[in-house]
Design an enzyme around this catalytic site. Structure first.
Site, short mmCIF file in Angstrom:
data_model
loop_
_atom_site.label_atom_id
_atom_site.label_comp_id
_atom_site.label_asym_id
_atom_site.label_seq_id
_atom_site.Cartn_x
_atom_site.Cartn_y
_atom_site.Cartn_z
N GLU A 113 0.84 -1.20 0.00
CA GLU A 113 0.00 0.00 0.00
C GLU A 113 0.88 1.26 0.00
O GLU A 113 1.89 1.32 0.71
CB GLU A 113 -0.83 -0.07 1.28
CG GLU A 113 -1.49 1.19 1.72
CD GLU A 113 -2.07 1.05 3.14
OE1 GLU A 113 -2.97 1.83 3.45
OE2 GLU A 113 -1.63 0.17 3.91
N TRP A 114 0.50 2.24 -0.80
CA TRP A 114 1.17 3.55 -0.79
C TRP A 114 0.70 4.31 0.44
O TRP A 114 -0.51 4.46 0.66
CB TRP A 114 0.84 4.33 -2.06
CG TRP A 114 1.34 5.74 -2.03
CD1 TRP A 114 0.61 6.86 -1.80
CD2 TRP A 114 2.70 6.16 -2.20
NE1 TRP A 114 1.44 7.97 -1.82
CE2 TRP A 114 2.73 7.57 -2.07
CE3 TRP A 114 3.90 5.48 -2.45
CZ2 TRP A 114 3.90 8.31 -2.17
CZ3 TRP A 114 5.07 6.22 -2.57
CH2 TRP A 114 5.05 7.62 -2.43
N ASP A 161 15.07 -2.26 13.93
CA ASP A 161 15.90 -1.27 13.21
C ASP A 161 15.22 0.09 13.34
O ASP A 161 14.90 0.75 12.35
CB ASP A 161 16.03 -1.70 11.74
CG ASP A 161 17.09 -0.88 10.99
OD1 ASP A 161 17.83 -0.11 11.63
OD2 ASP A 161 17.16 -1.02 9.75
P1 ADP Z 1 15.16 0.61 2.23
O1 ADP Z 1 14.73 -0.82 2.39
O2 ADP Z 1 15.99 0.82 1.02
O3 ADP Z 1 15.83 1.16 3.49
P2 ADP Z 1 12.73 2.02 2.98
O4 ADP Z 1 11.82 0.93 3.44
O5 ADP Z 1 13.40 2.79 4.08
O6 ADP Z 1 13.83 1.46 1.97
O7 ADP Z 1 11.88 2.99 2.06
C1 ADP Z 1 12.47 3.96 1.23
C2 ADP Z 1 11.66 5.25 1.24
O8 ADP Z 1 10.31 5.00 0.88
C3 ADP Z 1 11.59 5.94 2.60
O9 ADP Z 1 11.79 7.32 2.39
C4 ADP Z 1 10.20 5.73 3.10
O10 ADP Z 1 9.74 6.82 3.83
C5 ADP Z 1 9.40 5.55 1.83
N1 ADP Z 1 8.33 4.54 2.03
C6 ADP Z 1 8.49 3.31 2.58
N2 ADP Z 1 7.36 2.61 2.55
C7 ADP Z 1 6.42 3.42 1.95
C8 ADP Z 1 5.03 3.26 1.61
N3 ADP Z 1 4.39 2.11 1.86
N4 ADP Z 1 4.41 4.28 1.01
C9 ADP Z 1 5.06 5.45 0.73
N5 ADP Z 1 6.38 5.65 1.00
C10 ADP Z 1 7.06 4.66 1.61
#
Ligand code: ADP
Length: 304
Positions: A103-104, A211
């Site tokens: 989900e976004w 984490d």
């Molecule tokens: P990584 O596994 O590379 O550390 P992240 O899970 O931290 O990646 O996500 C990367 C970026 O996407 C972050 O800036 C986060 O805030 C954004 N993000 C993560 N999940 C969602 C989501 N479901 N919807 C919108 N943005 C998201």
């Protein structure tokens, strides 16, 4: 607790068609900044739906099966927001990559007591029953996962101190062996043998995010803090709070609200750096020598 419910697809297009209907296609793909391990992007479909996608090399699908299991565990506690998982898969059509769709998250306006509410919800997660997450022992997790891009072993153990020694500190010290001279090795051996002099067994085991730095707390669709990108396992709740303090910390309101829940045992501050030694060793192993002085400072503190 392997997750069985999440479908796996042989291509991104088949995933989109199957989940959102045959008439839906990807109209736009925009990169999302902020992660350090995976490519993240927002997919916009023909019907206007937005989807969050993380992608990595094809042979790194296990990053996503592990992440999905972690998000599922957090979601199963039922007390704190996480994005709804959609599916994962590998895509051969576009050059070969693995992906995870969810989900976004469209952060709404923050509720007024955002950090206090987050502290209470995190404490509720830390108080949730843990038996379904680990079998054969009290601490650990039913599958191994990753901390950043490095593997994290979660073998069950009935002792938190032994778990933290065998599955957390010891493997990280071993991976960093090229940094240690004979004197260091003696001191590291001493610390591992005497960990029980410093760490305490928790009153109750907790599901940890694992984490928990500020980049992994995101404003969710209900205006509250949601958890993303976990490295879950069952352990001592203090380890999560220590991690929040490692890179800058959260606002004071979070800490006073969390403290009121009574989950931090007396003298938590004396243990905080030992929990964070794991995270710093992981950074040393991931990003190199710039983390060595922080690691040494903690060794000096506990080993005379
Ligand atoms: P990584 O596994 O590379 O550390 P992240 O899970 O931290 O990646 O996500 C990367 C970026 O996407 C972050 O800036 C986060 O805030 C954004 N993000 C993560 N999940 C969602 C989501 N479901 N919807 C919108 N943005 C998201």
């Amino acid at each position: 607790m392997p997750i069985l419910s999440l479908p796996i697809f042989p291509s991104l297009d088949s995933a989109i068609a199957s989940i959102f209907g045959n008439n839906n296609r990807i109209l736009h793909t925009s990169p999302v900044a902020g992660g350090d391990i995976n490519e993240a992007c927002r997919l916009e479909l023909t019907d206007g739906t937005r989807v969050f996608m993380k992608a990595n090399r094809k042979d790194n699908l296990s990053f996503f099966t592990a992440e999905a299991a972690g998000l599922e565990a957090v979601s199963r506690t039922g007390v704190i927001g996480t994005p709804e998982l959609l599916c994962y898969g590998t895509d051969e059509d576009r050059g070969g990559f693995s992906f995870l769709l969810m989900e976004w998250i469209q952060g709404e306006r923050r509720i007024s007591n955002y950090w206090e509410t987050f502290a209470h919800q995190l404490a509720a997660m830390h108080r949730a029953p843990t038996q379904n997450f680990v079998s054969g022992g009290t601490y650990g997790f039913d599958q191994n996962n990753y901390i950043g891009a490095r593997p994290q072993t979660n073998t069950a153990n009935d002792s938190w101190v032994a778990f933290f020694r065998d599955c957390r500190l010891e493997p990280q010290f071993r991976s960093a062996e090229h940094y240690w001279g004979n004197g260091d090795l003696k001191r590291i051996g001493w610390l591992l043998d005497h960990l029980g002099d410093f760490l305490v067994e928790p009153e109750n085991p907790s599901l940890l995010h694992g984490d928990l730095w500020s980049g992994n707390v995101i404003e969710g669709n209900d205006g509250r803090a949601w958890l993303i990108d976990p490295a879950v396992y069952v352990g001592h709740a203090e380890a999560d709070i220590a991690m929040t303090e490692l890179f800058g910390g959260f606002p004071q309101g979070f800490y006073s609200a969390y403290r009121e829940t009574g989950l931090l045992q007396p003298d938590y501050e004396g243990r905080r750096d030992l929990y964070n030694l794991y995270q710093l060793l992981n950074h040393l192993n991931l990003f190199g020598r710039s983390y060595l002085s922080s690691v040494r400072r903690i060794l000096d503190k506990y080993v005379k």
